[in-house]
Design a protein around this motif. Structure first.
Motif, PDB file in Angstrom:
ATOM      1  N   ASN A  47     -70.891  74.027   1.975  1.00  0.00           N
ATOM      2  CA  ASN A  47     -70.356  72.725   1.574  1.00  0.00           C
ATOM      3  C   ASN A  47     -69.469  72.194   2.699  1.00  0.00           C
ATOM      4  O   ASN A  47     -69.063  72.942   3.604  1.00  0.00           O
ATOM      5  CB  ASN A  47     -69.579  72.806   0.252  1.00  0.00           C
ATOM      6  CG  ASN A  47     -68.319  73.651   0.362  1.00  0.00           C
ATOM      7  OD1 ASN A  47     -67.343  73.255   0.982  1.00  0.00           O
ATOM      8  ND2 ASN A  47     -68.338  74.830  -0.249  1.00  0.00           N
ATOM      9  N   GLY A  48     -69.173  70.897   2.660  1.00  0.00           N
ATOM     10  CA  GLY A  48     -68.459  70.242   3.741  1.00  0.00           C
ATOM     11  C   GLY A  48     -67.064  70.782   3.975  1.00  0.00           C
ATOM     12  O   GLY A  48     -66.615  70.886   5.119  1.00  0.00           O
ATOM     13  N   THR A  49     -66.347  71.119   2.901  1.00  0.00           N
ATOM     14  CA  THR A  49     -64.980  71.632   3.042  1.00  0.00           C
ATOM     15  C   THR A  49     -64.976  72.957   3.778  1.00  0.00           C
ATOM     16  O   THR A  49     -64.208  73.159   4.736  1.00  0.00           O
ATOM     17  CB  THR A  49     -64.327  71.800   1.661  1.00  0.00           C
ATOM     18  OG1 THR A  49     -64.274  70.534   1.005  1.00  0.00           O
ATOM     19  CG2 THR A  49     -62.925  72.371   1.786  1.00  0.00           C
ATOM     20  N   ALA A  50     -65.845  73.879   3.339  1.00  0.00           N
ATOM     21  CA  ALA A  50     -65.909  75.192   3.983  1.00  0.00           C
ATOM     22  C   ALA A  50     -66.397  75.071   5.418  1.00  0.00           C
ATOM     23  O   ALA A  50     -65.920  75.774   6.313  1.00  0.00           O
ATOM     24  CB  ALA A  50     -66.820  76.123   3.186  1.00  0.00           C
ATOM     25  N   ARG A  51     -67.345  74.162   5.639  1.00  0.00           N
ATOM     26  CA  ARG A  51     -67.885  73.977   6.989  1.00  0.00           C
ATOM     27  C   ARG A  51     -66.783  73.520   7.944  1.00  0.00           C
ATOM     28  O   ARG A  51     -66.626  74.048   9.043  1.00  0.00           O
ATOM     29  CB  ARG A  51     -69.024  72.960   6.965  1.00  0.00           C
ATOM     30  CG  ARG A  51     -69.779  72.807   8.283  1.00  0.00           C
ATOM     31  CD  ARG A  51     -70.919  71.810   8.113  1.00  0.00           C
ATOM     32  NE  ARG A  51     -71.754  72.165   6.978  1.00  0.00           N
ATOM     33  CZ  ARG A  51     -72.019  71.349   5.950  1.00  0.00           C
ATOM     34  NH1 ARG A  51     -71.534  70.110   5.932  1.00  0.00           N
ATOM     35  NH2 ARG A  51     -72.781  71.754   4.955  1.00  0.00           N
ATOM     36  N   ALA A  52     -65.988  72.546   7.507  1.00  0.00           N
ATOM     37  CA  ALA A  52     -64.899  72.059   8.355  1.00  0.00           C
ATOM     38  C   ALA A  52     -63.868  73.158   8.600  1.00  0.00           C
ATOM     39  O   ALA A  52     -63.359  73.320   9.710  1.00  0.00           O
ATOM     40  CB  ALA A  52     -64.248  70.842   7.700  1.00  0.00           C
ATOM     41  N   SER A  53     -63.571  73.937   7.554  1.00  0.00           N
ATOM     42  CA  SER A  53     -62.610  75.030   7.696  1.00  0.00           C
ATOM     43  C   SER A  53     -63.105  76.076   8.678  1.00  0.00           C
ATOM     44  O   SER A  53     -62.355  76.559   9.545  1.00  0.00           O
ATOM     45  CB  SER A  53     -62.354  75.685   6.333  1.00  0.00           C
ATOM     46  OG  SER A  53     -61.640  74.827   5.470  1.00  0.00           O
ATOM     47  N   MET A  54     -64.393  76.431   8.563  1.00  0.00           N
ATOM     48  CA  MET A  54     -64.915  77.470   9.439  1.00  0.00           C
ATOM     49  C   MET A  54     -64.972  77.004  10.890  1.00  0.00           C
ATOM     50  O   MET A  54     -64.681  77.773  11.815  1.00  0.00           O
ATOM     51  CB  MET A  54     -66.295  77.911   8.966  1.00  0.00           C
ATOM     52  CG  MET A  54     -66.841  79.115   9.721  1.00  0.00           C
ATOM     53  SD  MET A  54     -65.741  80.567   9.704  1.00  0.00           S
ATOM     54  CE  MET A  54     -65.814  81.035   7.978  1.00  0.00           C
ATOM     55  N   HIS A  55     -65.298  75.738  11.110  1.00  0.00           N
ATOM     56  CA  HIS A  55     -65.309  75.234  12.475  1.00  0.00           C
ATOM     57  C   HIS A  55     -63.902  75.258  13.071  1.00  0.00           C
ATOM     58  O   HIS A  55     -63.724  75.598  14.246  1.00  0.00           O
ATOM     59  CB  HIS A  55     -65.889  73.822  12.507  1.00  0.00           C
ATOM     60  CG  HIS A  55     -67.382  73.799  12.343  1.00  0.00           C
ATOM     61  ND1 HIS A  55     -68.191  72.876  12.962  1.00  0.00           N
ATOM     62  CD2 HIS A  55     -68.215  74.594  11.637  1.00  0.00           C
ATOM     63  CE1 HIS A  55     -69.453  73.100  12.639  1.00  0.00           C
ATOM     64  NE2 HIS A  55     -69.486  74.139  11.829  1.00  0.00           N
ATOM     65  N   ARG A  56     -62.900  74.898  12.274  1.00  0.00           N
ATOM     66  CA  ARG A  56     -61.516  74.981  12.742  1.00  0.00           C
ATOM     67  C   ARG A  56     -61.146  76.423  13.062  1.00  0.00           C
ATOM     68  O   ARG A  56     -60.509  76.711  14.086  1.00  0.00           O
ATOM     69  CB  ARG A  56     -60.553  74.446  11.674  1.00  0.00           C
ATOM     70  CG  ARG A  56     -60.548  72.936  11.489  1.00  0.00           C
ATOM     71  CD  ARG A  56     -59.504  72.563  10.424  1.00  0.00           C
ATOM     72  NE  ARG A  56     -58.152  72.959  10.828  1.00  0.00           N
ATOM     73  CZ  ARG A  56     -57.196  73.295   9.962  1.00  0.00           C
ATOM     74  NH1 ARG A  56     -57.436  73.327   8.656  1.00  0.00           N
ATOM     75  NH2 ARG A  56     -55.995  73.614  10.404  1.00  0.00           N
ATOM     76  N   TYR A  57     -61.532  77.326  12.179  1.00  0.00           N
ATOM     77  CA  TYR A  57     -61.191  78.734  12.339  1.00  0.00           C
ATOM     78  C   TYR A  57     -61.824  79.303  13.611  1.00  0.00           C
ATOM     79  O   TYR A  57     -61.154  79.968  14.412  1.00  0.00           O
ATOM     80  CB  TYR A  57     -61.658  79.515  11.111  1.00  0.00           C
ATOM     81  CG  TYR A  57     -61.402  81.001  11.190  1.00  0.00           C
ATOM     82  CD1 TYR A  57     -60.195  81.539  10.770  1.00  0.00           C
ATOM     83  CD2 TYR A  57     -62.378  81.879  11.682  1.00  0.00           C
ATOM     84  CE1 TYR A  57     -59.956  82.916  10.851  1.00  0.00           C
ATOM     85  CE2 TYR A  57     -62.154  83.228  11.768  1.00  0.00           C
ATOM     86  CZ  TYR A  57     -60.940  83.746  11.347  1.00  0.00           C
ATOM     87  OH  TYR A  57     -60.704  85.091  11.434  1.00  0.00           O
ATOM     88  N   VAL A  58     -63.109  79.034  13.803  1.00  0.00           N
ATOM     89  CA  VAL A  58     -63.811  79.584  14.969  1.00  0.00           C
ATOM     90  C   VAL A  58     -63.235  79.022  16.262  1.00  0.00           C
ATOM     91  O   VAL A  58     -63.053  79.740  17.250  1.00  0.00           O
ATOM     92  CB  VAL A  58     -65.325  79.310  14.858  1.00  0.00           C
ATOM     93  CG1 VAL A  58     -66.033  79.634  16.173  1.00  0.00           C
ATOM     94  CG2 VAL A  58     -65.919  80.137  13.720  1.00  0.00           C
ATOM     95  N   LYS A  59     -62.934  77.730  16.273  1.00  0.00           N
ATOM     96  CA  LYS A  59     -62.346  77.130  17.473  1.00  0.00           C
ATOM     97  C   LYS A  59     -60.996  77.770  17.787  1.00  0.00           C
ATOM     98  O   LYS A  59     -60.701  78.089  18.949  1.00  0.00           O
ATOM     99  CB  LYS A  59     -62.182  75.624  17.280  1.00  0.00           C
ATOM    100  CG  LYS A  59     -61.640  74.899  18.505  1.00  0.00           C
ATOM    101  CD  LYS A  59     -61.560  73.394  18.278  1.00  0.00           C
ATOM    102  CE  LYS A  59     -61.033  72.682  19.513  1.00  0.00           C
ATOM    103  NZ  LYS A  59     -60.931  71.205  19.290  1.00  0.00           N
TER     104      LYS A  59
END
Length: 474
Positions: free
Chosen positions: A440-452
Motif C-alpha cells: 500500500n502507498g503508506t508502507a511504500r513511502a515508509s520503506m523508501h524513506r527507511y531504505v534511503k
C-alpha cells in the motif's frame, strides 16, 4: 546483467526461450505415495511452514513459499546429462525423500525407503515468454505434495539459463549457492567425463529434525535461553518488534510488495567493513548499528529491537546438507545519543551473546509460554533484518566465484507476509538490499524513506558520498 541477488519473481525478464522442465516419473510418484510413516517429526521450521501454508490456503491467499535459484550456462544443454544430474541431486539429499500428511492436529512424515526409486524426466514445452516462465515456476507443487520442487532450463541460441524452484520446506538461503555449485559441477563432470568437484558427503536433514525435537523435549521455561526469549518478548509488549514507520495496516497479515537495489559497491563495502572492524565489530554489528541509527533519525527511537535469522548448521557436513536449518536471534539495545563506533560494538556483542538463542525455535518458546498472560499466543508481525555474505565461510571462495561467474541470483514468489523483512546480501559486487512490506502507498513511502536513510547511514560510516536515487524497484 541483474546485479541484485534476491528479487521478486515478477521481476524476471528476458527474451523468449525454449523451456524444458524436469519432474518425477510416474513410477517415482507411486513409490512416494507408498512411503511409510517415519518416526521423525517435521522440524519446527517445516511444521510452521506447513501450518502457515494451510492457513493461507483456507483464506484463499497466496503464500511466499518458493526459493528459485537461477544461473547461466554457455552452449546447448545436454538434456540426458542434466536428467542424470537432477536425479542424483534428489537422491543425494534426504530432505527430498519426505512428504507430509495431516492426521487430526498432527503432521506426520512419510519417507521413501529407497532413494533409487527417484527418477526425474524431462519435458520440453516449447518457446515461452518471461510471464509464461513465471507461471510455470508458480505451478511448483505445494509443500504437502512430495514433489514440491522443479528443475528446468531456458534454452537460447547464446546459451541456457538453469533454474531450481524449491519449496522453502526443503531449502534455505544458506544452501542456495552450494546447490547451484553442486549441480553445475556435476553437470560439467558428466559432460567432460571427469570426476566432479569433491563436495564431500552431505549430512542428513532427517537427523537434524530428530535432534532438534529431542532437544525440544528437554527444554522448559527454566531454560536460560527460553528466559532470554521471554524477556525479549516482554520488552516488546509480548510480541515481536514493530517496524519504526507507519505501514498503513493494523492487521498482522497483508499482501507483500518488494523493492530492491544495490546500496554499496564493492569499494564502499570494503570501507564499511573496515569501519566495523575499527569499532570492534563485524559487518553484521555495523549493519545493526546503522539500522538503529536509521530508526532514531526517522522515528526518534531510543531503543533498537529486531530479529535476525542465522543458520543453525554447526559442521562442515551440515553446510553441505539441503534443508531448512534456520533460527532467529533477538536483538535489542539502547541507542540514546550514541554514535556508530559505540553502537556497532554494542550490537556485535548483543548478537554474539544471543547467537545460541537461534537454536531454540521461537515456536517452541511460544508453546512453553502459552500460560503466561503477558506473552501473546502468536507472536506474529514484527521486523526482520537478515545479512548474508557469500564470500566467506561457510560459503567458500570457490562457491562465491561460481555464483559470480554463473550470474547466480535468487527469486521469491509474491504472497502474504506477516512481517517487514529486509535482506542484505554481500557478493563480489558489493551490498544489495531487498525489502518486503505491505502493498500500500503508506508502507511504500515508509520503506523508501527507511531504505534511503539506512543507505545514507552505511555510506556515511564508510566515508562515501550519498547518491541520489531516482528510482527504487517495486
Amino acid at each position: 546483467m541483474p546485479v541484485t541477488d534476491l528479487r521478486p519473481l515478477h521481476d524476471w525478464s528476458g527474451p523468449p526461450a525454449t523451456l524444458t522442465l524436469w519432474s518425477p516419473s510416474a513410477a517415482s510418484t507411486e513409490s512416494a505415495k507408498r512411503a511409510p510413516v517415519s518416526p521423525a517429526l517435521p522440524s519446527y521450521e517445516q511444521e510452521q511452514h506447513l501450518r502457515a501454508f494451510r492457513a493461507c490456503e483456507q483464506r484463499h491467499e497466496a503464500m511466499a513459499r518458493l526459493l528459485v535459484v537461477v544461473w547461466d550456462e554457455p552452449g546447448r544443454c545436454d538434456l540426458r546429462a542434466m536428467t542424470h544430474v537432477v536425479t542424483a541431486h534428489l537422491r543425494r539429499h534426504d530432505t527430498y525423500h519426505s512428504w507430509f500428511e495431516e492426521r487430526g492436529e498432527a503432521i506426520v512424515r512419510h519417507v521413501l525407503t529407497d532413494p533409487a526409486a527417484i527418477q526425474m524426466e524431462s519435458s520440453t514445452l516449447g518457446e515461452v515468454s518471461a510471464e509464461d516462465w513465471q507461471n510455470h515456476v508458480m505451478a511448483t507443487p505445494t509443500p504437502f505434495a512430495w514433489d514440491c520442487f522443479r528443475f528446468g532450463i531456458l534454452q537460447r541460441a547464446s546459451g541456457f539459463t538453469c533454474f531450481a524452484s524449491i519449496d522453502h520446506l526443503h531449502a534455505d538461503a544458506t544452501v542456495i549457492a552450494f546447490l547451484m555449485t553442486e549441480i553445475r559441477s556435476v553437470y560439467r563432470a558428466v559432460l567432460d567425463g571427469e570426476t566432479p568437484l569433491k563436495l564431500g558427503s552431505p549430512g542428513s536433514y532427517l537427523d537434524y529434525c530428530t535432534s532438534q525435537r529431542q532437544r525440544a523435549a528437554k527444554t522448559t521455561l527454566a531454560n536460560p535461553e527460553v528466559k532470554q526469549w521471554i524477556a525479549f518478548l516482554h520488552r516488546n509488549n509480548g510480541r515481536m518488534p514493530s517496524f519504526a514507520l507507519p505501514l498503513g495496516v493494523l492487521e498482522d497479515r497483508y499482501q507483500a510488495e518488494y523493492l530492491h537495489l544495490d546500496i554499496l559497491d564493492d569499494t564502499v563495502m570494503a570501507a564499511f567493513e573496515s569501519a566495523c572492524h575499527a569499532s570492534g565489530a563485524r559487518v553484521i554489528g555495523g549493519l545493526l548499528a546503522c539500522a538503529a541509527l536509521t530508526e532514531r533519525e526517522l522515528a526518534g527511537r531510543s531503543r533498537y529491537s529486531v530479529i535476525t535469522p542465522t543458520t543453525t548448521r554447526r559442521s562442515p557436513q551440515a553446510f553441505r546438507t539441503t534443508g531448512w536449518c534456520v533460527g532467529v536471534v533477538p536483538i535489542d539495545f539502547d541507542v540514546q545519543e550514541r554514535m556508530f563506533p559505540e553502537l556497532a560494538f554494542i550490537a556485535q556483542r548483543n548478537f554474539d551473546e544471543r547467537l545460541c538463542l537461534a537454536d531454540v525455535p521461537i515456536e517452541l518458546v511460544l508453546e512453553l509460554a502459552a500460560g503466561l498472560p503477558t506473552i501473546r499466543s502468536v507472536a506474529t508481525g514484527g521486523v526482520m533484518l537478515s545479512y548474508m555474505d557469500v564470500n566467506v565461510p561457510p560459503l567458500s571462495a570457490h562457491i562465491a566465484r561460481e555464483w559470480h561467474q554463473g550470474n547466480g541470483r535468487v527469486y521469491i514468489n509474491q504472497g502474504m507476509a506477516a512481517q517487514v523483512a529486509v535482506w542484505l546480501f554481500r557478493t563480489q559486487r558489493g551490498l544489495s538490499l531487498t525489502a518486503a512490506y505491505p502493498a500500500n502507498g503508506t508502507a511504500r513511502a515508509s520503506m523508501h524513506r527507511y531504505v534511503k536513510a539506512l543507505t545514507g547511514a552505511c555510506r556515511r560510516t564508510a566515508g562515501a558520498l550519498i547518491p541520489t536515487y531516482s528510482h527504487v524497484g517495486r
